[in-house]
Design a protein around this motif. Structure first.
Motif, PDB file in Angstrom:
ATOM      1  N   THR A   1      45.421  45.399  33.019  1.00  0.00           N
ATOM      2  CA  THR A   1      46.607  46.169  32.651  1.00  0.00           C
ATOM      3  C   THR A   1      47.718  45.786  33.628  1.00  0.00           C
ATOM      4  OG1 THR A   1      46.043  47.996  34.134  1.00  0.00           O
ATOM      5  CG2 THR A   1      45.161  48.079  31.887  1.00  0.00           C
ATOM      6  N   PRO A   2      48.997  46.033  33.296  1.00  0.00           N
ATOM      7  CA  PRO A   2      50.082  45.721  34.234  1.00  0.00           C
ATOM      8  C   PRO A   2      49.888  46.363  35.604  1.00  0.00           C
ATOM      9  CG  PRO A   2      50.980  46.225  32.075  1.00  0.00           C
ATOM     10  CD  PRO A   2      49.523  46.513  31.995  1.00  0.00           C
ATOM     11  N   ALA A   3      49.372  47.602  35.630  1.00  0.00           N
ATOM     12  CA  ALA A   3      49.148  48.299  36.906  1.00  0.00           C
ATOM     13  C   ALA A   3      48.083  47.591  37.731  1.00  0.00           C
ATOM     14  CB  ALA A   3      48.731  49.746  36.649  1.00  0.00           C
ATOM     15  N   GLN A   4      47.001  47.153  37.054  1.00  0.00           N
ATOM     16  CA  GLN A   4      45.938  46.444  37.755  1.00  0.00           C
ATOM     17  C   GLN A   4      46.432  45.109  38.285  1.00  0.00           C
ATOM     18  OE1 GLN A   4      43.081  46.401  34.530  1.00  0.00           O
ATOM     19  NE2 GLN A   4      41.783  47.907  35.543  1.00  0.00           N
ATOM     20  N   ALA A   5      47.278  44.444  37.520  1.00  0.00           N
ATOM     21  CA  ALA A   5      47.791  43.134  37.930  1.00  0.00           C
ATOM     22  C   ALA A   5      48.612  43.241  39.205  1.00  0.00           C
ATOM     23  CB  ALA A   5      48.635  42.530  36.810  1.00  0.00           C
ATOM     24  N   GLU A   6      49.330  44.363  39.372  1.00  0.00           N
ATOM     25  CA  GLU A   6      50.155  44.546  40.558  1.00  0.00           C
ATOM     26  C   GLU A   6      49.313  44.777  41.808  1.00  0.00           C
ATOM     27  OE1 GLU A   6      53.078  47.577  40.063  1.00  0.00           O
ATOM     28  OE2 GLU A   6      54.011  46.598  38.336  1.00  0.00           O
ATOM     29  N   GLU A   7      48.234  45.569  41.669  1.00  0.00           N
ATOM     30  CA  GLU A   7      47.444  45.931  42.844  1.00  0.00           C
ATOM     31  C   GLU A   7      46.263  45.008  43.085  1.00  0.00           C
ATOM     32  OE1 GLU A   7      44.447  49.216  40.807  1.00  0.00           O
ATOM     33  OE2 GLU A   7      46.309  49.889  41.714  1.00  0.00           O
ATOM     34  N   SER A   8      45.944  44.154  42.119  1.00  0.00           N
ATOM     35  CA  SER A   8      44.766  43.305  42.243  1.00  0.00           C
ATOM     36  C   SER A   8      45.187  41.844  42.340  1.00  0.00           C
ATOM     37  CB  SER A   8      43.829  43.535  41.054  1.00  0.00           C
ATOM     38  OG  SER A   8      42.604  42.869  41.265  1.00  0.00           O
ATOM     39  N   PHE A   9      44.264  40.946  42.037  1.00  0.00           N
ATOM     40  CA  PHE A   9      44.544  39.529  42.112  1.00  0.00           C
ATOM     41  C   PHE A   9      43.787  38.831  40.991  1.00  0.00           C
ATOM     42  CE2 PHE A   9      40.331  39.003  43.823  1.00  0.00           C
ATOM     43  CZ  PHE A   9      40.137  40.144  44.574  1.00  0.00           C
ATOM     44  N   ASN A  10      44.275  37.649  40.609  1.00  0.00           N
ATOM     45  CA  ASN A  10      43.660  36.900  39.522  1.00  0.00           C
ATOM     46  C   ASN A  10      42.544  36.014  40.068  1.00  0.00           C
ATOM     47  OD1 ASN A  10      43.138  35.602  37.105  1.00  0.00           O
ATOM     48  ND2 ASN A  10      44.778  34.102  37.419  1.00  0.00           N
ATOM     49  N   VAL A  11      41.322  36.233  39.592  1.00  0.00           N
ATOM     50  CA  VAL A  11      40.193  35.436  40.082  1.00  0.00           C
ATOM     51  C   VAL A  11      39.779  34.365  39.081  1.00  0.00           C
ATOM     52  CG1 VAL A  11      39.280  37.282  41.513  1.00  0.00           C
ATOM     53  CG2 VAL A  11      38.514  37.085  39.154  1.00  0.00           C
ATOM     54  N   GLY A  12      40.501  34.244  37.970  1.00  0.00           N
ATOM     55  CA  GLY A  12      40.138  33.241  36.973  1.00  0.00           C
ATOM     56  C   GLY A  12      38.943  33.700  36.155  1.00  0.00           C
ATOM     57  N   SER A  13      38.159  32.725  35.680  1.00  0.00           N
ATOM     58  CA  SER A  13      37.008  33.056  34.836  1.00  0.00           C
ATOM     59  C   SER A  13      35.888  33.666  35.682  1.00  0.00           C
ATOM     60  CB  SER A  13      36.501  31.807  34.124  1.00  0.00           C
ATOM     61  OG  SER A  13      35.986  30.876  35.040  1.00  0.00           O
ATOM     62  N   VAL A  14      35.139  34.589  35.080  1.00  0.00           N
ATOM     63  CA  VAL A  14      34.033  35.248  35.788  1.00  0.00           C
ATOM     64  C   VAL A  14      32.673  34.842  35.221  1.00  0.00           C
ATOM     65  CG1 VAL A  14      35.346  37.237  36.601  1.00  0.00           C
ATOM     66  CG2 VAL A  14      34.330  37.293  34.305  1.00  0.00           C
ATOM     67  N   ALA A  15      32.681  34.065  34.143  1.00  0.00           N
ATOM     68  CA  ALA A  15      31.448  33.527  33.567  1.00  0.00           C
ATOM     69  C   ALA A  15      31.840  32.394  32.629  1.00  0.00           C
ATOM     70  CB  ALA A  15      30.669  34.607  32.811  1.00  0.00           C
ATOM     71  N   ALA A  16      30.956  31.413  32.478  1.00  0.00           N
ATOM     72  CA  ALA A  16      31.277  30.269  31.626  1.00  0.00           C
ATOM     73  C   ALA A  16      29.994  29.536  31.256  1.00  0.00           C
ATOM     74  CB  ALA A  16      32.245  29.320  32.339  1.00  0.00           C
ATOM     75  N   GLY A  17      30.117  28.646  30.287  1.00  0.00           N
ATOM     76  CA  GLY A  17      28.951  27.856  29.904  1.00  0.00           C
ATOM     77  C   GLY A  17      29.222  27.045  28.660  1.00  0.00           C
ATOM     78  N   GLY A  18      28.138  26.553  28.064  1.00  0.00           N
ATOM     79  CA  GLY A  18      28.285  25.760  26.858  1.00  0.00           C
ATOM     80  C   GLY A  18      27.031  24.972  26.531  1.00  0.00           C
ATOM     81  N   ARG A  19      27.168  24.126  25.517  1.00  0.00           N
ATOM     82  CA  ARG A  19      26.040  23.314  25.042  1.00  0.00           C
ATOM     83  C   ARG A  19      26.129  21.904  25.622  1.00  0.00           C
ATOM     84  NH1 ARG A  19      21.906  22.982  21.808  1.00  0.00           N
ATOM     85  NH2 ARG A  19      22.009  25.217  21.317  1.00  0.00           N
ATOM     86  N   TYR A  20      24.987  21.412  26.106  1.00  0.00           N
ATOM     87  CA  TYR A  20      24.924  20.062  26.681  1.00  0.00           C
ATOM     88  C   TYR A  20      23.650  19.369  26.166  1.00  0.00           C
ATOM     89  CZ  TYR A  20      22.159  22.767  30.115  1.00  0.00           C
ATOM     90  OH  TYR A  20      21.254  23.617  30.720  1.00  0.00           O
ATOM     91  N   ASP A  21      23.765  18.759  25.008  1.00  0.00           N
ATOM     92  CA  ASP A  21      22.592  18.191  24.341  1.00  0.00           C
ATOM     93  C   ASP A  21      22.184  16.818  24.875  1.00  0.00           C
ATOM     94  OD1 ASP A  21      22.433  20.437  22.804  1.00  0.00           O
ATOM     95  OD2 ASP A  21      23.284  19.538  20.987  1.00  0.00           O
ATOM     96  N   GLY A  22      23.061  16.141  25.614  1.00  0.00           N
ATOM     97  CA  GLY A  22      22.747  14.784  26.061  1.00  0.00           C
ATOM     98  C   GLY A  22      22.341  14.650  27.517  1.00  0.00           C
TER      99      GLY A  22
END
Length: 505
Positions: free
Chosen positions: A344-365
């Motif tokens: 939320t705008p309020a959270q953005a002011e008091e917090s910080f951006n940490v980017g992605s918190v989880a990620a992944g995908g398919r790797y068949d090779g």
């Protein structure tokens, strides 16, 4: 030789030579030798002290110690994550912290320069692991495993510029879940996304969104826009920055730094700024350019099926088809995804951006790259960004001022009188043997007030008190630290009464 100062020692040497000269005995070399040794010893004794004054005690750049309070928070996060992995039937695996260098090279694209190489000690060329995925693929190929659902928790190392405030380090912990094996399309992929939703919801980090794309769609998109195949990886790397910088900056990088024609970059921009749900997938099916590319159509077909399963799992509203998602790692071959927190705008002011918190995908090779015969084992997985999640939770705890217990002690064994150490030791041993978490002060005759203050400070809920009166009557006093109420309990019933009290609290 007596411990003289250097000036006194030299005077003594001079006198010694004068006394020996009449007799024809000359021992100057031996004495000079001793003098040199003494000076060398003195210098070696002084040197460490001189160096110590300039020595700074610190952790290496991009690393940190974790205090007991921080470890409590960390363990709670890991317990929740691992609990979810186990709930989905995964078995645990561990691999070495370092791998043969050749096992890691050419697996990470532009990020290969971030791998930590170990100094050659005359044996094998080694590197610290960059992630847990490549070692897992190596394990599958080496052991000829064709099917496996595994999780792994461990440290990895990356030689990048750390941003500590955003939870980015050179040494950090990863929590991975992967499904290896040949299965019907998109069922394992949908489960991985379900796991990400369960973990992020369980950690109560706030609202979140999981972006999905497919590398086949992205490669098809680049092809129909006119990007030479030799530039695919470089352009993907630029597209992957769209969550950090504007499209104009990304376009400038493509054209000015990577030599892409401006009109090709503009065509790419028409696509990568699109995001939506399953309706966008349907729209891309009808796209005049993308519909002509076989790879893109395969990817779109799988995404349509994926959204069908995600709807059945009840999480489709948390998923967004985002054509700008590229995921820079070279080994991805199909569906890719990345979770971000929505502020939320309020959270953005008091917090910080940490980017992605989880990620992944398919790797068949990837497994086939390790197999001597190139046999492939399709895989899909996810990684939870523990350090970034921890940074968020830690910041919130600081803001709230919440006190954190660093021990799990349930009972403290105390006495109001002197010479009761033996009785306390017998009593605490009885509690330990019954599986009760207990402590006492390491003093023969501690003051009762000191013992009670310790319990309040450490958050220990119960105190058992033994003294002369209790010993004579065959009872033990059980005291609640919070209410300060005391009750006398027969010695033989103490363990059962403590267990009952703890189960009710």
């Amino acid at each position: 030789m007596p411990p003289f100062g250097l000036l006194h020692m030299r005077a003594w040497v001079s006198l010694f030579n004068q006394l020996l000269r009449p007799s024809g005995l000359v021992c100057i070399r031996e004495v000079h030798f001793h003098s040199q040794v003494s000076e060398a010893v003195l210098t070696s004794q002084l040197k460490p002290h001189q160096e110590k004054s300039n020595f700074i005690i610190k952790t290496p750049k991009g690393t940190r110690d974790l205090s007991p309070q921080q470890m409590v928070v960390r363990e709670k996060i890991l317990d929740m994550v691992v609990g979810c992995f186990k709930r989905h039937g995964a078995k645990r695996l561990d691999t070495p912290a370092f791998e043969l260098k050749e096992m890691l090279t050419e697996k990470y694209g532009e990020d290969s320069g971030l791998i930590y190489d170990l100094k050659d000690q005359g044996g094998e060329l080694l590197s610290l692991r960059y992630d847990l995925t490549v070692p897992f693929a190596r394990y599958l190929a080496m052991n000829k495993v064709k099917k496996m659902k595994r999780y792994q928790v461990g440290k990895v190392w990356r030689r990048e510029s750390p941003t500590i405030v955003q939870g980015r380090y050179r040494e950090f912990c990863q929590c991975d879940f992967d499904i290896a094996g040949q299965f019907d399309p998109m069922i394992p992929d949908a489960e991985c996304l379900k796991i990400m939703c369960e973990i992020l919801s369980g950690l109560q980090l706030g609202d979140f969104l999981i972006k999905v794309n497919d590398r086949r769609i992205l490669d098809g998109l680049l092809a129909v826009c006119g990007v030479p195949e030799s530039k695919f990886h470089a352009i993907c790397s630029s597209i992957d920055k769209l969550d950090k910088i504007s499209w104009n900056d990304v376009r400038h990088e493509m054209v000015a730094k990577k030599g892409l024609a401006p009109e090709v970059a503009d065509r790419i921009g028409d696509y990568v700024q699109c995001h939506g749900g399953v309706s966008l997938v349907e729209e891309m099916f009808q796209d005049s350019r993308l519909s002509q590319n076989k790879q893109a159509l395969e990817g779109l077909g799988d995404l349509k099926l994926l959204f069908e399963y995600l709807t059945l799992f009840g999480i489709a509203e948390k998923i967004c088809f985002d054509l700008s998602l590229a995921r820079g790692l070279d080994y991805y071959t199909g569906v890719i995804y990345e979770a971000v927190l929505l502020q939320t705008p309020a959270q953005a002011e008091e917090s910080f951006n940490v980017g992605s918190v989880a990620a992944g995908g398919r790797y068949d090779g990837l497994v086939g790259m390790f197999d001597p015969k190139g046999r492939k084992v399709p895989c899909v997985g996810l990684s939870i960004g523990v350090e970034r999640i921890f940074a968020i939770v830690e910041q919130r705890l600081k803001t709230s001022g919440q006190k954190i217990r660093t021990t799990e002690t349930q009972v403290f064994v105390a006495t109001p009188q002197k010479n009761f150490l033996h009785e306390r030791l017998k009593l605490i041993s009885e509690l330990w043997d019954a599986g009760i978490k207990a402590e006492l002060l390491y003093k023969n005759n501690p003051k009762l007030l000191t013992q009670l203050h310790y319990c309040e400070h450490m958050g220990i809920p119960l105190v058992v008190i033994i003294g002369e009166q209790e010993l004579k009557e065959g009872v033990i006093k059980l005291r609640s630290v919070a209410s300060r109420e005391e009750v006398a309990i027969k010695r033989e019933n103490l363990v059962a009464e403590i267990q009952k009290t703890l189960s009710e609290s």
